[in-house]
Design a protein around this motif. Sequence first.
Motif, short mmCIF file in Angstrom:
data_model
loop_
_atom_site.label_atom_id
_atom_site.label_comp_id
_atom_site.label_asym_id
_atom_site.label_seq_id
_atom_site.Cartn_x
_atom_site.Cartn_y
_atom_site.Cartn_z
N SER A 108 -8.66 4.72 1.44
CA SER A 108 -8.16 3.86 0.77
C SER A 108 -8.36 2.74 2.18
O SER A 108 -7.53 1.89 1.40
CB SER A 108 -6.96 4.21 1.27
OG SER A 108 -6.86 5.91 0.33
N SER A 156 -7.00 -1.22 0.85
CA SER A 156 -6.38 -1.95 1.42
C SER A 156 -6.03 -3.22 2.28
O SER A 156 -5.39 -4.15 2.80
CB SER A 156 -5.47 -0.76 2.64
OG SER A 156 -5.19 -0.17 1.54
N GLN A 212 -0.63 4.54 0.06
CA GLN A 212 -1.01 5.15 1.40
C GLN A 212 -0.57 5.26 3.02
O GLN A 212 -1.28 5.74 3.69
CB GLN A 212 -2.63 4.92 0.75
CG GLN A 212 -3.64 5.34 -1.06
CD GLN A 212 -3.23 3.49 -1.29
OE1 GLN A 212 -2.82 2.68 -0.52
NE2 GLN A 212 -3.80 4.16 -2.33
N ILE A 235 -4.03 3.61 7.64
CA ILE A 235 -4.19 4.03 6.15
C ILE A 235 -5.40 5.14 6.11
O ILE A 235 -6.09 4.82 6.79
CB ILE A 235 -5.11 2.34 5.67
CG1 ILE A 235 -3.79 1.43 6.18
CG2 ILE A 235 -5.74 2.97 3.96
CD1 ILE A 235 -2.46 2.16 4.79
N SER A 261 0.29 5.74 6.44
CA SER A 261 1.37 6.70 7.15
C SER A 261 2.45 5.83 8.14
O SER A 261 1.90 6.79 9.33
CB SER A 261 0.41 7.41 7.40
OG SER A 261 -0.96 6.52 8.63
N CYS A 287 0.73 -1.13 -0.02
CA CYS A 287 -0.09 0.10 0.06
C CYS A 287 0.48 1.51 0.10
O CYS A 287 1.44 1.33 1.11
CB CYS A 287 -0.82 0.44 0.69
SG CYS A 287 -2.33 -1.11 1.57
#
Length: 224
Positions: A132, A136, A64, A128, A66, A62
């Motif tokens: 998204s 995910s 996206q 995430i 963090s 993924c």
Amino acid sequence: MHLFIGELLQTLHQALLLKKLYLLHSCGFSYCEPQFLAPTQQRFQSQNIGDLKMMVESCKLCAQKSSKPNFGLCNANSKLVFVTLSPLFDEQIRFSSRASIMLKNIIEGVFKLSLKEVSILSLLKCEIPKQSAQVSIESCMGYFLKQLEFCGAKILVILGAETYSYLTKDENSYNGVQGKLLKWNHYAVFPTFALSLLMRQPELKINAHREFLELKRLMGEKNV
């Protein structure tokens, strides 16, 4: 190629099953329990928890995310598996957040179990963005299902409506299933309150405690 064809056939089978259920419903049939579709299982070469943990922690599926991937707490021969949507721990698997401390108190205080007797897993392995999450979770699902195999538990405690919806694909009202023991993918699932909701509305802890006691009673009947 064979794997792709297998997944395509499984998707077609699920679509036909869903169409049949809708047809029966339109004819007046009703169900006492939700009819779940089995999730697609990815194939992994990992033969133990350690190998799988390395795979999760090195995952780059993924873009996206963090945070770094978080494996969670996965113990063999677990009596219960608590399932959250997002990771509950930091990288050292410490009970440092309010939510994790609350869950620890529930496990030890209500169920009278040690942390070695349970697993605490998340559908998402990273932090995430909400928009998204669906994509995910589909990427993470293979990891999650493999974790369930390794921890060996038969009862999953689903913490929250979002977690339940993403896991089971059941679009019915959460109020109709919360606090009940249901069958899903060869497991028993017990949907209950999200930890975040209990922190925002402490008055709901009384209802949550009642549901946990009911699950504990059912576990006694099943000799779990």
